[in-house]
Scaffold this active site. Structure first.
Site, PDB file in Angstrom:
ATOM      1  N   GLY A  72      34.598  56.906  94.184  1.00 16.43           N
ATOM      2  CA  GLY A  72      35.360  55.810  93.593  1.00 16.43           C
ATOM      3  C   GLY A  72      36.230  55.078  94.612  1.00 16.43           C
ATOM      4  N   ASN A 152      43.618  56.021  84.380  1.00 16.94           N
ATOM      5  CA  ASN A 152      43.409  57.457  84.559  1.00 16.94           C
ATOM      6  C   ASN A 152      44.534  58.310  83.979  1.00 16.94           C
ATOM      7  OD1 ASN A 152      44.265  55.818  86.912  1.00 16.94           O
ATOM      8  ND2 ASN A 152      44.949  57.782  87.727  1.00 16.94           N
ATOM      9  N   GLN A 180      37.104  56.049  85.394  1.00 18.37           N
ATOM     10  CA  GLN A 180      37.399  56.919  84.248  1.00 18.37           C
ATOM     11  C   GLN A 180      36.598  56.524  83.008  1.00 18.37           C
ATOM     12  OE1 GLN A 180      39.060  59.657  84.303  1.00 18.37           O
ATOM     13  NE2 GLN A 180      40.148  59.498  86.243  1.00 18.37           N
ATOM     14  N   HIS A 202      31.964  62.490  90.169  1.00 22.09           N
ATOM     15  CA  HIS A 202      32.618  63.748  89.769  1.00 22.09           C
ATOM     16  C   HIS A 202      33.463  63.630  88.510  1.00 22.09           C
ATOM     17  CE1 HIS A 202      36.885  63.379  91.395  1.00 22.09           C
ATOM     18  NE2 HIS A 202      36.317  62.375  92.048  1.00 22.09           N
ATOM     19  N   THR A 238      23.038  57.526 106.817  1.00 18.67           N
ATOM     20  CA  THR A 238      21.989  58.234 106.069  1.00 18.67           C
ATOM     21  C   THR A 238      22.522  58.644 104.701  1.00 18.67           C
ATOM     22  OG1 THR A 238      21.099  59.048 108.136  1.00 18.67           O
ATOM     23  CG2 THR A 238      20.431  60.237 106.150  1.00 18.67           C
ATOM     24  N   CYS A 326      46.537  62.660  92.772  1.00 18.31           N
ATOM     25  CA  CYS A 326      47.035  62.346  94.109  1.00 18.31           C
ATOM     26  C   CYS A 326      48.551  62.358  94.170  1.00 18.31           C
ATOM     27  CB  CYS A 326      46.509  61.002  94.569  1.00 18.31           C
ATOM     28  SG  CYS A 326      46.946  59.708  93.440  1.00 18.31           S
TER      29      CYS A 326
HETATM   30  N1  PLP Z   1      39.857  55.153  90.424  1.00 19.69           N
HETATM   31  C1  PLP Z   1      40.320  55.879  89.393  1.00 19.69           C
HETATM   32  C2  PLP Z   1      40.752  55.183  88.137  1.00 19.69           C
HETATM   33  C3  PLP Z   1      40.397  57.267  89.487  1.00 19.69           C
HETATM   34  O1  PLP Z   1      40.877  57.980  88.465  1.00 19.69           O
HETATM   35  C4  PLP Z   1      39.977  57.886  90.701  1.00 19.69           C
HETATM   36  C5  PLP Z   1      40.085  59.361  90.871  1.00 19.69           C
HETATM   37  O2  PLP Z   1      41.016  59.984  90.425  1.00 19.69           O
HETATM   38  C6  PLP Z   1      39.480  57.080  91.731  1.00 19.69           C
HETATM   39  C7  PLP Z   1      39.430  55.712  91.561  1.00 19.69           C
HETATM   40  C8  PLP Z   1      39.006  57.664  93.025  1.00 19.69           C
HETATM   41  O3  PLP Z   1      37.720  58.218  92.866  1.00 19.69           O
HETATM   42  P1  PLP Z   1      37.156  59.272  93.930  1.00 19.69           P
HETATM   43  O4  PLP Z   1      37.894  60.536  93.701  1.00 19.69           O
HETATM   44  O5  PLP Z   1      35.693  59.394  93.602  1.00 19.69           O
HETATM   45  O6  PLP Z   1      37.374  58.694  95.278  1.00 19.69           O
END
Ligand code: PLP
Length: 399
Positions: A72, A152, A180, A202, A238, A326
């Site tokens: 993401g 999220n 999400q 994921h 790759t 995070c």
């Molecule tokens: N965007 C949103 C709304 C998310 O909740 C997240 C992950 O928590 C991401 C982007 C980032 O995705 P990734 O963990 O695949 O880099």
């Protein structure tokens, strides 16, 4: 007692079928998809199939509109840079205040470098976008509008299809972070004006470190990662074939189950919330009045620090979160709760319960019982004073 996992917005368990699909691409089918000899063919075919499944997940008209990325974050970064490169005569970006850091941090960085002017559009207490201020920010100077499909932390859904139409009317490119939403809410890009859309494997029972960016056919595009001519010269390097295959399988599984899974998650989530509301006084459900994802519930309790509740739930084997993964470890309320100016939560944070298709009644019962008891204990032990007494009081409450 088996652990209870209610942190599916942070990540989900990889579906065993996705694991099984990946394994041959770590063993016998190790070839490079770009190779012309026989070893390349199975990998090439597998990436093609995965691309079709990812396209179906978001209702893309063409599989070629899907670009595989490392997840993401890379999809968001690529989208923002591509949109700016495609619109070199414009330098303004419109973004919501509650975007994930994968969007907000890059926008702030580009602004600090003097490359763009950002309009950060606030949200209302309900978590919804301030549509008046959104409209006011749009002009013929705007290169890119980026607003997430669903948040999220709260699960609040934004009306991205309508916002994309408004962005289009001023000639801006529209990107949405659907990390999400994908696999939890129906997405049909064939019928929308959205130009760019980010997804991540994921969050939908696929492996980590892989995702995709939908790029509407015909949109001017500049790569973020230069290198070989992989991904139709849009992303060098790759391909991570096993991860792409696992992602494709996860998408294939998610599509036919989407409505059934969403209905089951919604019923469990609603039961969780109505029980909390009935049995715990002075609580607030973040974004309760807005349209939300069926799996997410962020709850703030007056007089109780969300961080303390999450820590005590963890000790009982119940995994929840207090916001974006995070920002875990930081006691400061998240930028999302602050932007909502939500009662209780702005000061004390909110506990996020995020369900998956694997969540069952027993998980909800255990979360309910434990949370009720923990909130009761914490309230008895006194207010979460922002003084040095707080940790001692919290410790006492564990006993
Ligand atoms: N965007 C949103 C709304 C998310 O909740 C997240 C992950 O928590 C991401 C982007 C980032 O995705 P990734 O963990 O695949 O880099």
């Amino acid at each position: 007692m088996r652990p209870v996992y209610l942190d599916n917005n942070a990540t989900t368990r990889v579906d065993p079928e996705a694991v099984a699909a990946m394994l041959p691409y770590l063993t016998e089918h190790f070839g490079n998809p770009s190779s012309l000899h026989a070893f390349g063919a199975p990998s090439r075919q597998a990436v093609k199939t995965a691309r079709e499944h990812a396209a179906a997940l978001v209702g893309a008209a063409l599989a070629d509109e899907i670009l595989f990325t490392s997840g993401g974050t890379e999809s968001d970064n690529t989208a923002i840079r591509a949109a700016l490169a495609a619109n070199p005569d414009r330098n303004e970006v419109v973004v919501s205040a509650v975007e994930h850091p994968a969007v907000l941090a890059l926008v702030r960085q580009l602004e600090a470098e003097g490359r763009i002017k950002a309009h950060v559009v606030p949200v209302l207490t309900c978590g919804c976008l301030d549509r008046e201020l959104f409209r006011a920010a749009l002009s013929s100077r705007v290169a890119l509008v980026t607003v997430m499909w669903a948040n999220n932390e709260t699960g609040v859904i934004f009306p991205v299809e309508a916002l994309a139409e408004e962005a289009k009317a001023v000639g801006a490119v529209f990107h949405t972070d659907a990390v999400q939403a994908a696999g939890r809410a129906p997405i049909d890009l064939k019928r929308s004006a959205i130009d760019l859309l980010s997804i991540s494997s994921h969050k939908l029972h696929g492996p980590k470190g892989v995702g995709a960016l939908y790029v509407r056919r015909g949109l001017k595009f500049a790569p973020m990662i230069y290198g070989g001519r992989q991904e139709r010269a849009r992303r060098g390097g790759t391909e991570n074939v096993p991860a792409i295959v696992g992602f494709g399988k996860a998408a294939e599984i998610a599509v036919p189950r989407l409505h059934g899974d969403a209905a089951r998650m919604r019923a469990l989530r609603d039961r969780l919330e109505s029980d909390f509301i009935a049995r715990i006084r002075d609580i607030a459900v973040m974004g309760a009045r807005a349209e939300r994802l069926p799996n997410t519930s962020a709850i703030a309790c007056a007089g109780v620090e969300a961080e303390a509740v999450a820590t005590m739930l963890a000790r009982e084997g119940i995994a929840v979160s207090t916001g974006a993964a995070c920002s875990a470890g930081s006691h400061a309320p998240s930028h999302v709760l602050k932007a909502m100016n939500a009662p209780i939560a702005t000061e004390l944070g909110a506990v996020r319960f995020s369900l998956s298709r694997e969540t069952d009644d027993d998980d909800i019962d255990r979360a309910l019982t434990a949370t009720r008891e923990i909130v009761g204990r914490l309230r008895q032990s006194g207010p979460p004073a922002s003084n040095s007494d707080a940790p001692r009081r919290r410790e006492a409450a564990y006993a």
